[in-house]
Scaffold this motif. Structure first.
Motif, PDB file in Angstrom:
ATOM      1  N   PRO A   1     -31.508 -25.014  45.911  1.00  0.00           N
ATOM      2  CA  PRO A   1     -31.189 -25.148  47.333  1.00  0.00           C
ATOM      3  C   PRO A   1     -31.544 -23.882  48.103  1.00  0.00           C
ATOM      4  O   PRO A   1     -31.778 -22.814  47.517  1.00  0.00           O
ATOM      5  CB  PRO A   1     -29.669 -25.378  47.331  1.00  0.00           C
ATOM      6  CG  PRO A   1     -29.351 -25.885  45.966  1.00  0.00           C
ATOM      7  CD  PRO A   1     -30.327 -25.197  45.054  1.00  0.00           C
ATOM      8  N   GLY A   2     -31.569 -23.997  49.416  1.00  0.00           N
ATOM      9  CA  GLY A   2     -31.849 -22.855  50.270  1.00  0.00           C
ATOM     10  C   GLY A   2     -30.594 -22.302  50.908  1.00  0.00           C
ATOM     11  O   GLY A   2     -29.476 -22.791  50.677  1.00  0.00           O
ATOM     12  N   VAL A   3     -30.769 -21.256  51.690  1.00  0.00           N
ATOM     13  CA  VAL A   3     -29.669 -20.704  52.474  1.00  0.00           C
ATOM     14  C   VAL A   3     -30.091 -20.626  53.936  1.00  0.00           C
ATOM     15  O   VAL A   3     -31.269 -20.482  54.253  1.00  0.00           O
ATOM     16  CB  VAL A   3     -29.248 -19.293  51.991  1.00  0.00           C
ATOM     17  CG1 VAL A   3     -28.799 -19.337  50.534  1.00  0.00           C
ATOM     18  CG2 VAL A   3     -30.355 -18.280  52.182  1.00  0.00           C
TER      19      VAL A   3
ATOM     20  N   HIS B   1     -32.854 -27.665  49.982  1.00  0.00           N
ATOM     21  CA  HIS B   1     -34.130 -26.972  49.796  1.00  0.00           C
ATOM     22  C   HIS B   1     -35.071 -27.266  50.964  1.00  0.00           C
ATOM     23  O   HIS B   1     -35.276 -28.409  51.353  1.00  0.00           O
ATOM     24  CB  HIS B   1     -34.765 -27.444  48.486  1.00  0.00           C
ATOM     25  CG  HIS B   1     -36.071 -26.798  48.168  1.00  0.00           C
ATOM     26  ND1 HIS B   1     -36.156 -25.598  47.494  1.00  0.00           N
ATOM     27  CD2 HIS B   1     -37.351 -27.170  48.442  1.00  0.00           C
ATOM     28  CE1 HIS B   1     -37.429 -25.268  47.349  1.00  0.00           C
ATOM     29  NE2 HIS B   1     -38.180 -26.202  47.911  1.00  0.00           N
ATOM     30  N   GLY B   2     -35.630 -26.198  51.540  1.00  0.00           N
ATOM     31  CA  GLY B   2     -36.619 -26.344  52.603  1.00  0.00           C
ATOM     32  C   GLY B   2     -36.065 -26.689  53.969  1.00  0.00           C
ATOM     33  O   GLY B   2     -36.840 -26.930  54.905  1.00  0.00           O
ATOM     34  N   SER B   3     -34.751 -26.674  54.137  1.00  0.00           N
ATOM     35  CA  SER B   3     -34.131 -27.084  55.398  1.00  0.00           C
ATOM     36  C   SER B   3     -34.586 -26.219  56.571  1.00  0.00           C
ATOM     37  O   SER B   3     -34.674 -24.996  56.467  1.00  0.00           O
ATOM     38  CB  SER B   3     -32.606 -26.987  55.283  1.00  0.00           C
ATOM     39  OG  SER B   3     -31.985 -27.090  56.549  1.00  0.00           O
TER      40      SER B   3
ATOM     41  N   THR C   1     -33.337 -19.785  59.076  1.00  0.00           N
ATOM     42  CA  THR C   1     -33.169 -21.019  58.309  1.00  0.00           C
ATOM     43  C   THR C   1     -33.827 -20.868  56.939  1.00  0.00           C
ATOM     44  O   THR C   1     -34.569 -19.918  56.673  1.00  0.00           O
ATOM     45  CB  THR C   1     -33.792 -22.213  59.038  1.00  0.00           C
ATOM     46  OG1 THR C   1     -35.222 -22.043  59.068  1.00  0.00           O
ATOM     47  CG2 THR C   1     -33.265 -22.334  60.460  1.00  0.00           C
ATOM     48  N   ALA C   2     -33.576 -21.852  56.082  1.00  0.00           N
ATOM     49  CA  ALA C   2     -34.214 -21.837  54.765  1.00  0.00           C
ATOM     50  C   ALA C   2     -35.728 -21.882  54.906  1.00  0.00           C
ATOM     51  O   ALA C   2     -36.453 -21.178  54.187  1.00  0.00           O
ATOM     52  CB  ALA C   2     -33.717 -23.028  53.937  1.00  0.00           C
ATOM     53  N   ALA C   3     -36.225 -22.677  55.843  1.00  0.00           N
ATOM     54  CA  ALA C   3     -37.669 -22.747  56.069  1.00  0.00           C
ATOM     55  C   ALA C   3     -38.211 -21.410  56.574  1.00  0.00           C
ATOM     56  O   ALA C   3     -39.322 -20.999  56.208  1.00  0.00           O
ATOM     57  CB  ALA C   3     -37.990 -23.863  57.062  1.00  0.00           C
ATOM     58  N   ASP C   4     -37.420 -20.732  57.414  1.00  0.00           N
ATOM     59  CA  ASP C   4     -37.838 -19.397  57.890  1.00  0.00           C
ATOM     60  C   ASP C   4     -37.969 -18.423  56.724  1.00  0.00           C
ATOM     61  O   ASP C   4     -38.923 -17.625  56.667  1.00  0.00           O
ATOM     62  CB  ASP C   4     -36.816 -18.842  58.886  1.00  0.00           C
ATOM     63  CG  ASP C   4     -36.785 -19.586  60.209  1.00  0.00           C
ATOM     64  OD1 ASP C   4     -37.814 -20.181  60.583  1.00  0.00           O
ATOM     65  OD2 ASP C   4     -35.724 -19.564  60.855  1.00  0.00           O
ATOM     66  N   TYR C   5     -37.011 -18.459  55.797  1.00  0.00           N
ATOM     67  CA  TYR C   5     -37.075 -17.562  54.640  1.00  0.00           C
ATOM     68  C   TYR C   5     -38.317 -17.825  53.807  1.00  0.00           C
ATOM     69  O   TYR C   5     -38.959 -16.896  53.302  1.00  0.00           O
ATOM     70  CB  TYR C   5     -35.818 -17.722  53.771  1.00  0.00           C
ATOM     71  CG  TYR C   5     -34.723 -16.747  54.118  1.00  0.00           C
ATOM     72  CD1 TYR C   5     -34.962 -15.379  54.120  1.00  0.00           C
ATOM     73  CD2 TYR C   5     -33.442 -17.184  54.441  1.00  0.00           C
ATOM     74  CE1 TYR C   5     -33.955 -14.474  54.437  1.00  0.00           C
ATOM     75  CE2 TYR C   5     -32.429 -16.294  54.751  1.00  0.00           C
ATOM     76  CZ  TYR C   5     -32.694 -14.939  54.756  1.00  0.00           C
ATOM     77  OH  TYR C   5     -31.705 -14.056  55.072  1.00  0.00           O
ATOM     78  N   SER C   6     -38.646 -19.076  53.652  1.00  0.00           N
ATOM     79  CA  SER C   6     -39.825 -19.428  52.861  1.00  0.00           C
ATOM     80  C   SER C   6     -41.096 -18.871  53.491  1.00  0.00           C
ATOM     81  O   SER C   6     -42.003 -18.423  52.782  1.00  0.00           O
ATOM     82  CB  SER C   6     -39.922 -20.953  52.730  1.00  0.00           C
ATOM     83  OG  SER C   6     -40.888 -21.320  51.782  1.00  0.00           O
TER      84      SER C   6
ATOM     85  N   VAL D   1     -39.130 -19.749  47.828  1.00  0.00           N
ATOM     86  CA  VAL D   1     -39.692 -21.089  48.036  1.00  0.00           C
ATOM     87  C   VAL D   1     -38.599 -22.032  48.522  1.00  0.00           C
ATOM     88  O   VAL D   1     -37.565 -22.206  47.875  1.00  0.00           O
ATOM     89  CB  VAL D   1     -40.312 -21.621  46.733  1.00  0.00           C
ATOM     90  CG1 VAL D   1     -40.865 -23.032  46.937  1.00  0.00           C
ATOM     91  CG2 VAL D   1     -41.406 -20.680  46.243  1.00  0.00           C
ATOM     92  N   GLY D   2     -38.814 -22.616  49.692  1.00  0.00           N
ATOM     93  CA  GLY D   2     -37.823 -23.522  50.254  1.00  0.00           C
ATOM     94  C   GLY D   2     -36.535 -22.853  50.666  1.00  0.00           C
ATOM     95  O   GLY D   2     -35.523 -23.518  50.896  1.00  0.00           O
TER      96      GLY D   2
END
Length: 477
Positions: A291-293, A372-374, A404-409, A416-417
């Motif tokens: 999962p993401g954060v 994941h990837g939110s 967001t999780a997508a920003d971190y990716s 990843v994600g």
């Protein structure tokens, strides 16, 4: 760190390390200490990866972009010399405080006796579960943060292993007080796994053992200070660091005895391409990310107005009304759903490290787990949760920024994600990451190694994946 002119390595043996995160830098230092000529290549203009800090809102006010609190880093064998290179740990009296809906808090302190006093009727159970682990947390961490092997200290493993295989649901049955169950569940949920899953208690045991011993420290001046200390040590040993160098193809890397990738398995497969055997590429393709954060950083005019005075003595808080809330959040996220009321992990580093902010300013942060990837912005939800437990919080917020999780990716390809552990920490990948192998760091390509958190022991800012990978290189060459 200033960028130098790119050049080929001339010494032998020599190594190129792709990526300057905690593992890449640690691998480079380990090899340089053994007399190797080492070049670290970093795509970004700033070294550090997950250790980076930045002035997000105002000059002179420092925020940790990702990793912020370092209980395993303080005890890591790979980082035992960093205080000689300028790193200063700041360790609060209270390792962390768990905040409930009424604003009351239950604290786990560096003092073992004070922690037991705080736990009341559950003191005996806490001592039975964590006492054997807390007798020598440094030895325990040194054993556990290694790839699977015959342990050097079997006693440490025996005190940890059977408990670590438990689910959080099973292990916490020993606690009578629902608040104690919630406290342990939040620590265990750093691993971002459902509370009923096998071995989900393992992160909680490690981190709680460190809490009432070495404590949960922060790096003075920000987590970037850890990366900077590693870089100073590397340069003093003759190593080189190049920033702003994006590696897209293997052919353009300098010739060297060994190449270590502090990258995700996905990036490794992309860069090496057809050099990797098809079967190994397929195995990497089955590697699972977690999962993401979603994180929010705050610039404050005053500290968060908590009800409990214990929050003034710590840099870290968990916020969840109950065990059930934590379990529901982790179940939702695992199923790909966004939690309605997430539990939060957060901190106020300026409570213990005033060097991070100018006069009249405070720094705080919080994050929650998301699928994941939110790309969903959970900032308002997280702010509301803090306000619920600290009325008036909104009045002291000067500025905030959500990642967001997508920003971190996008910010860091290793995440990843938005997975800050570079790989799911399910039972299979706790035992074998990125693939099942007697040497998980080596790839089928001669002289090419993976040294990121996608290798044992996995996520966390402690450098041990890089340290272990470098030792694998030294054993071969």
């Amino acid at each position: 760190m200033a960028r130098s002119t790119k050049r080929q390595l001339t010494g032998r043996p020599s190594a190129v390390v792709v990526g300057s995160g905690p593992n890449g830098l640690t691998a480079a230092v380990t090899l340089a200490k053994a007399g190797w000529s080492v070049l670290v290549i970093e795509a970004a203009d700033q070294i550090g990866g997950g250790l980076r800090s930045a002035e997000l809102f105002e000059s002179g006010t420092v925020h940790d972009v990702c990793a912020a609190v370092h209980p395993l880093g303080r005890l890591s064998p790979a980082w035992s010399e960093l205080t000689d290179w300028g790193l200063q740990w700041v360790t609060p009296e209270v390792s962390f405080a768990h905040v409930f809906d009424d604003g009351d808090a239950l604290s786990i302190e560096r003092s073992w006796e004070q922690t037991l006093d705080n736990l009341g009727d559950d003191a005996t159970s806490w001592r039975r579960v964590l006492g054997p682990l807390g007798r020598d947390p440094a030895r325990l961490i040194a054993e556990v943060l290694q790839p699977l092997r015959v342990p050097d200290h079997p006693g440490a493993w025996l005190s940890f292993g059977p408990r670590a295989l438990c689910s959080t649901d099973l292990l916490t049955r020993t606690f009578a007080d629902s608040r104690t169950r919630a406290v342990f569940a939040a620590v265990a949920a750093h691993g971002m796994r459902p509370t009923g899953s096998l071995a989900s208690a393992a992160p909680g045991l490690l981190l709680a053992a460190a809490a009432s011993g070495a404590g949960w420290p922060v790096a003075r001046g920000g987590s970037q200070a850890i990366a900077n200390a590693l870089a100073r040590q590397l340069v003093a040993l003759g190593g080189q660091i190049e920033t702003g160098w994006q590696v897209t193809t293997f052919a353009k890397l300098p010739a060297s005895t060994a190449i270590l990738f502090d990258t995700s398995p996905t990036a490794l497969a992309t860069i090496l391409g057809d050099r990797l055997p098809a079967r190994y590429r397929r195995r990497l393709g089955k590697y699972r990310y977690g999962p993401g954060v979603c994180k929010i950083d705050y610039l404050l005019a005053e500290p968060i107005p908590w009800n409990s005075p214990d929050l003034a003595r710590t840099a870290t808080f968990h916020l969840a009304p109950s065990y059930a809330a934590i379990a529901a959040t982790e179940a939702d996220v695992a199923a790909g759903r966004h939690p309605t009321r997430p539990w939060l992990l957060g901190g106020e580093p300026t409570r213990v490290d005033p060097t991070r902010a100018a006069t009249g300013r405070q720094v705080a942060w919080a994050y929650c787990h998301v699928p994941h990837g939110s790309d969903v912005d959970m900032g308002d939800v997280m702010t509301a949760e803090i306000e619920r437990c600290a009325p008036g919080f909104g009045d002291v917020v000067l500025a905030s920024r959500v990642t967001t999780a997508a920003d971190y990716s996008r910010y860091n390809p290793n995440l990843v994600g938005g997975d800050i552990g570079c790989g799911a920490s399910d039972f299979r990948q706790l035992l074998a990451r990125p693939v099942a192998s007697p040497n998980p760091y080596a790839t089928p390509v001669d002289g090419v190694y993976l040294c990121s958190s996608a290798t044992p022991p996995g996520g966390g800012a402690h450098g041990m994946s890089g340290y272990n990978a470098a030792r694998a290189v030294l054993r071969k060459f």
